[in-house]
Design an enzyme around this catalytic site. Structure first.
Site, PDB file in Angstrom:
ATOM      1  N   GLU A 124       0.743  74.821  19.840  1.00 31.33           N
ATOM      2  CA  GLU A 124       1.625  75.004  18.691  1.00 31.33           C
ATOM      3  C   GLU A 124       1.012  74.336  17.470  1.00 31.33           C
ATOM      4  O   GLU A 124       0.286  73.344  17.597  1.00 31.33           O
ATOM      5  CB  GLU A 124       3.003  74.374  18.961  1.00 31.33           C
ATOM      6  CG  GLU A 124       3.671  74.855  20.238  1.00 31.33           C
ATOM      7  CD  GLU A 124       4.909  74.035  20.584  1.00 31.33           C
ATOM      8  OE1 GLU A 124       5.319  73.199  19.761  1.00 31.33           O
ATOM      9  OE2 GLU A 124       5.443  74.219  21.681  1.00 31.33           O
ATOM     10  N   LYS A 126       0.745  71.869  14.434  1.00 29.99           N
ATOM     11  CA  LYS A 126       1.284  70.541  14.149  1.00 29.99           C
ATOM     12  C   LYS A 126       1.739  70.528  12.684  1.00 29.99           C
ATOM     13  O   LYS A 126       0.923  70.401  11.775  1.00 29.99           O
ATOM     14  CB  LYS A 126       0.247  69.449  14.411  1.00 29.99           C
ATOM     15  CG  LYS A 126       0.799  68.034  14.314  1.00 29.99           C
ATOM     16  CD  LYS A 126      -0.246  67.006  14.747  1.00 29.99           C
ATOM     17  CE  LYS A 126       0.350  65.604  14.732  1.00 29.99           C
ATOM     18  NZ  LYS A 126       0.751  65.173  13.394  1.00 29.99           N
ATOM     19  N   ASP A 128       3.121  69.357   9.225  1.00 29.29           N
ATOM     20  CA  ASP A 128       3.038  68.097   8.485  1.00 29.29           C
ATOM     21  C   ASP A 128       4.336  67.906   7.706  1.00 29.29           C
ATOM     22  O   ASP A 128       4.437  68.199   6.516  1.00 29.29           O
ATOM     23  CB  ASP A 128       1.839  68.126   7.535  1.00 29.29           C
ATOM     24  CG  ASP A 128       1.457  66.730   7.066  1.00 29.29           C
ATOM     25  OD1 ASP A 128       2.006  65.752   7.598  1.00 29.29           O
ATOM     26  OD2 ASP A 128       0.595  66.624   6.175  1.00 29.29           O
ATOM     27  N   GLU A 190      10.734  69.790  13.178  1.00 28.95           N
ATOM     28  CA  GLU A 190      10.162  69.221  11.965  1.00 28.95           C
ATOM     29  C   GLU A 190      10.822  69.855  10.745  1.00 28.95           C
ATOM     30  O   GLU A 190      11.018  71.076  10.687  1.00 28.95           O
ATOM     31  CB  GLU A 190       8.658  69.517  11.929  1.00 28.95           C
ATOM     32  CG  GLU A 190       7.856  68.532  11.135  1.00 28.95           C
ATOM     33  CD  GLU A 190       7.534  67.262  11.900  1.00 28.95           C
ATOM     34  OE1 GLU A 190       6.923  66.365  11.290  1.00 28.95           O
ATOM     35  OE2 GLU A 190       7.870  67.159  13.091  1.00 28.95           O
ATOM     36  N   TYR A 242      11.195  72.995  18.071  1.00 31.70           N
ATOM     37  CA  TYR A 242      10.237  73.283  19.143  1.00 31.70           C
ATOM     38  C   TYR A 242      10.431  72.452  20.411  1.00 31.70           C
ATOM     39  O   TYR A 242       9.640  72.572  21.350  1.00 31.70           O
ATOM     40  CB  TYR A 242       8.808  73.060  18.644  1.00 31.70           C
ATOM     41  CG  TYR A 242       8.599  71.744  17.930  1.00 31.70           C
ATOM     42  CD1 TYR A 242       8.574  70.535  18.621  1.00 31.70           C
ATOM     43  CD2 TYR A 242       8.432  71.704  16.555  1.00 31.70           C
ATOM     44  CE1 TYR A 242       8.398  69.329  17.966  1.00 31.70           C
ATOM     45  CE2 TYR A 242       8.247  70.512  15.882  1.00 31.70           C
ATOM     46  CZ  TYR A 242       8.234  69.331  16.598  1.00 31.70           C
ATOM     47  OH  TYR A 242       8.064  68.131  15.941  1.00 31.70           O
ATOM     48  N   LYS A 330      -6.336  66.835  16.040  1.00 29.27           N
ATOM     49  CA  LYS A 330      -6.280  66.632  14.588  1.00 29.27           C
ATOM     50  C   LYS A 330      -7.448  67.354  13.921  1.00 29.27           C
ATOM     51  O   LYS A 330      -8.601  67.235  14.354  1.00 29.27           O
ATOM     52  CB  LYS A 330      -6.344  65.141  14.260  1.00 29.27           C
ATOM     53  CG  LYS A 330      -5.179  64.342  14.814  1.00 29.27           C
ATOM     54  CD  LYS A 330      -3.942  64.473  13.970  1.00 29.27           C
ATOM     55  CE  LYS A 330      -4.036  63.631  12.717  1.00 29.27           C
ATOM     56  NZ  LYS A 330      -2.776  63.643  11.945  1.00 29.27           N
ATOM     57  N   CYS A 424     -15.967  42.963 -20.011  1.00 28.16           N
ATOM     58  CA  CYS A 424     -14.711  43.430 -19.415  1.00 28.16           C
ATOM     59  C   CYS A 424     -14.094  44.518 -20.286  1.00 28.16           C
ATOM     60  O   CYS A 424     -13.938  44.320 -21.496  1.00 28.16           O
ATOM     61  CB  CYS A 424     -13.742  42.253 -19.280  1.00 28.16           C
ATOM     62  SG  CYS A 424     -12.075  42.736 -18.750  1.00 28.16           S
ATOM     63  N   CYS A 427     -10.651  42.934 -21.960  1.00 29.30           N
ATOM     64  CA  CYS A 427     -10.613  41.864 -22.965  1.00 29.30           C
ATOM     65  C   CYS A 427     -11.935  41.657 -23.699  1.00 29.30           C
ATOM     66  O   CYS A 427     -11.990  40.881 -24.664  1.00 29.30           O
ATOM     67  CB  CYS A 427     -10.183  40.554 -22.309  1.00 29.30           C
ATOM     68  SG  CYS A 427     -11.392  39.884 -21.144  1.00 29.30           S
ATOM     69  N   CYS A 442     -14.491  39.557 -14.305  1.00 27.02           N
ATOM     70  CA  CYS A 442     -14.183  38.971 -15.606  1.00 27.02           C
ATOM     71  C   CYS A 442     -13.492  37.643 -15.317  1.00 27.02           C
ATOM     72  O   CYS A 442     -12.505  37.600 -14.585  1.00 27.02           O
ATOM     73  CB  CYS A 442     -13.258  39.882 -16.398  1.00 27.02           C
ATOM     74  SG  CYS A 442     -12.530  39.082 -17.849  1.00 27.02           S
ATOM     75  N   CYS A 447      -7.364  37.528 -19.965  1.00 24.77           N
ATOM     76  CA  CYS A 447      -7.559  38.972 -19.764  1.00 24.77           C
ATOM     77  C   CYS A 447      -6.216  39.645 -19.492  1.00 24.77           C
ATOM     78  O   CYS A 447      -5.549  39.339 -18.496  1.00 24.77           O
ATOM     79  CB  CYS A 447      -8.515  39.210 -18.604  1.00 24.77           C
ATOM     80  SG  CYS A 447      -8.803  40.958 -18.271  1.00 24.77           S
TER      81      CYS A 447
END
Length: 702
Positions: A124, A126, A128, A190, A242, A330, A424, A427, A442, A447
């Site tokens: 089946e 899967k 999400d 689901e 299911y 998966k 940076c 600053c 930094c 800052c």
């Protein structure tokens, strides 16, 4: 249009309203099923609406025929006892994963070895989405619950009644020798949001100046947990059902028979299923689904393979976290190509400069990716990514956006290697690189970027845990000049928060304010944070190298701010778990005048500046032992943080990862990969009952 009812039925509308109401209900249920499940409507939307209006009018005129399973009750609007705890009939287990065909083949070989032959399996998709458990009694929907921790979920019945493809009562049909059960039955599946609906939902949110959902799975879960069922009704959710909690409730003999009955009973059952008799058929189905993944109207992230025969499933049984008779294959991480528009630099709370890839937005594994971290300068050079490159993007673990590398054949001729800026970006101060670190920093205490990140860190869950004070509100507080350091949070008034401009306007062009209700909640959360333990205060201050565990070690050695400020580097370095580098960082932080001023202001506001000393200190019977916690502690209701604090109070160390040095793993409900690793390494695993014995008696199990 020709009437859908006979002349006798129409006459009964006035003489026998109960019969007419029941006829309307059944006809509306039939057309709802044809439209939302079969995708084969027989009448127009206008005709359907006419039937519904007539039903509602008759029900209002004859309240004695009220039925909560009537199609008229799908409209939502109830705000009641949602989200109360619901205990499932049987535990909703997780599934073990096969990350490639080798692992899938290994599982199929285990099935073959167990039975001496390969038994038929059902494959089946899967989905999400968000798991749901639906309970029917005497054929009527009486409860819907989220998965929760697998044992206990949340009651979302009011909201699930608005999902159009969920039958409010089972269709009276018989298939595969199965009939509707007379008593209760819990079915599982689901809840998902179609891709098209997800895109429309986020487009509407963008028009209103609101943040959208990250992906359809989050959108489905969030829509399911709305306090106002009318909102859920507008979110266009769908389901695939299911599974059954207990096959004996239906007398089904196999998964294939169950799916046939579910279709006949009126449920939305995914058509992409296959009964496979050989491993080669399973692999072929998985390949086909991977190729068709993008063309589907909903998100999938793999294929679930189940032993078909329920008796054989019972024979194989379960591990502590998953059925042995099923596995989830998966899909490999989805990879897309897109344009690298720019590489910008973020400044963190400790001054660390992090390069970030700014991408041409692209949908990867169900969500739009426009940015991805490049970690540090060395990583940029190692992957040799340049502005203007076409890059390959995927999600590490299907979660975190990551750049795999550039497509060199498409690199522009003028693309130049990227270099970290010498100053940076927030600053303008010079940046430095430690000899022992790859990070460039930094070091200016003025800052502004660091200041904002320190504010976010202070409010985070593991620090002061100020609920509701998220990034957006903190950003607005900083921009408005109300907050510049962590002590400023405790100066805020209800007026300050209620009138805070959120940087958006309503449909009339007026600025949107935070509002009085939210202001009261935030002030209460800020006030509550004053009760957080001193170790959290030390962690929340954001001293470089001082994580949560290190903060706890420091407080054990120096249980008050006065004691900590008086400590020398040598004294701090002698504390187990601290050392010279951390000691130097702590002393430098506590000797900076601006930091001293902030700490003094926090103390005046009542923030904890010393550790609580228990009247009766617990015996340190767990000294020298390291515990790891995984899963949910259902019996006690403790969070893992609270459970860890109990163990630490008796001298134990609590780690976040399992290794050969781990003394015990405490495995609650729905224990994850840490449980599997503990078994593989031979680390003793304790259930919740054994854990409770330890914290109540201070004694280890036999």
């Amino acid at each position: 249009m020709e009437s859908l009812f006979s002349e006798e039925e129409l006459a009964a509308a006035t003489s026998k309203p109960g019969e007419r109401i029941e006829a309307l209900r059944r006809e509306i249920e039939r057309h709802t099923h044809l439209y939302y499940v079969e995708d084969a409507p027989e009448i127009s939307d206008a005709a359907f609406d006419s039937l519904m209006r007539e039903l509602i009018a008759l029900e209002q005129a004859h309240p004695e025929f009220y039925d909560p399973s009537s199609p008229s009750q799908r409209v939502g609007g109830a705000v009641g006892d949602q989200f109360s705890a619901v205990r499932h009939e049987q535990r909703m287990y997780s599934l073990d994963n096969a990350m490639d065909f080798d692992e899938l083949d290994a599982w199929m070989e285990r099935v073959r070895e167990y039975f001496g032959r390969f038994v038929p399996v059902v494959c089946e998709l899967k989905i999400d989405g968000s798991s749901i458990a639906l309970t029917y009694d005497a054929g009527r929907l009486v409860r819907a619950a989220t998965r929760g921790d697998g044992t206990t979920g949340e009651d979302v019945t009011v909201n699930m009644r608005t999902v159009r493809d969920v039958p409010l009562r089972l269709r009276e049909q018989s298939v595969a020798g199965l009939t509707n059960p007379a008593g209760a039955i819990e079915l599982r599946g689901e809840v998902y949001m179609p891709k098209r609906s997800f895109e429309a939902l986020n487009a509407a949110a963008e028009e209103e100046g609101k943040a959208g959902f990250a992906n359809p799975r989050n959108a489905a879960a969030g829509s399911l947990r709305q306090k106002d069922a009318k909102i859920t009704a507008m979110r266009d959710l769908s389901t695939f059902i299911y599974a059954v909690a207990d096959s004996r409730a239906l007398q089904a003999g196999s998964q294939w028979e169950l799916l046939e009955w579910l279709r006949a009973a009126g449920f939305h059952v995914n058509p992409d299923v296959r009964l496979c008799h050989e491993p080669a058929e399973v692999r072929e189905f998985c390949r086909e689904c991977l190729e068709r993944r993008d063309a589907l109207a909903y998100d999938i992230d793999g294929v679930v393979v189940k032993v078909n025969d329920f008796a054989l499933q019972d024979d194989m049984g379960f591990t502590a976290r998953a059925p042995r008779w099923a596995i989830a294959y998966k899909f490999p991480p989805e990879e897309k190509t897109t344009l690298l528009r720019d590489i910008t630099v973020q400044v963190g709370r400790t001054g660390a400069l992090t390069p970030v890839a700014e991408l041409e937005p692209v949908t990867v594994a169900g969500s739009v990716v426009a940015r991805a971290t490049l970690h540090n300068e060395d990583e940029v050079h190692r992957k040799d990514v340049r502005v203007g490159d076409t890059v390959i993007v995927h999600k590490a673990g299907d979660v975190i956006p990551e750049i795999v590398g550039p497509v060199l054949s498409l690199r522009p001729a003028d693309a130049q290697p990227w270099e970290m800026p010498a100053v940076c970006p927030s600053c303008g101060s010079p940046v430095v690189r430690d000899d022992v670190e790859v990070v460039i920093r930094c070091e200016s205490i003025d800052c502004p970027a660091q200041a904002t990140e320190r504010l976010k860190h202070w409010t985070s869950r593991n620090a002061m845990d100020i609920e509701g004070l998220g990034d957006e509100i903190i950003g607005r507080l900083v921009e408005s000049g109300l907050v510049s350091d962590v002590a400023d949070f405790y100066h805020l008034t209800e007026y300050d928060l209620a009138t805070l401009d959120m940087g958006r306007v309503n449909k009339d062009g007026e600025p949107i304010r935070l509002g009085g209700v939210m202001a009261k909640k935030l002030l209460a959360a800020i006030d509550e944070s004053k009760t957080r333990p001193f170790a959290r205060v030390v962690f929340g201050l954001g001293m470089r190298h001082v994580g949560r565990t290190t903060a706890e070690a420091i407080v054990r050695g120096f249980p008050s701010m006065d004691a900590l400020r008086a400590a020398t580097e040598e004294q701090l370095a002698d504390v187990d778990g601290v050392g010279g580098v951390i000691a130097h960082s702590v002393v430098a932080f506590l000797n900076t005048p601006d930091n001293i001023q902030v700490i003094d202001r926090l103390a005046r506001h009542g923030v904890a500046m010393e550790a609580e000393v228990a009247g009766d200190a617990l015996p340190q019977t767990l000294a020298g032992l390291t515990f790891v916690l995984t899963g949910s502690l259902v019996q006690s209701g403790m969070t893992r943080t609270e459970a860890g604090d109990k163990l630490k109070a008796m001298g134990a160390k609590v780690s976040g990862s399992v290794s050969k040095k781990t003394s015990y793993v405490v495995a609650g409900e729905a224990a994850g990969s840490k449980y599997d690793k503990a078994v593989a390494l031979g680390v003793p695993v304790l259930d919740e009952a054994a854990f409770l014995h330890i914290v109540e008696t201070g004694e280890l199990p036999a």
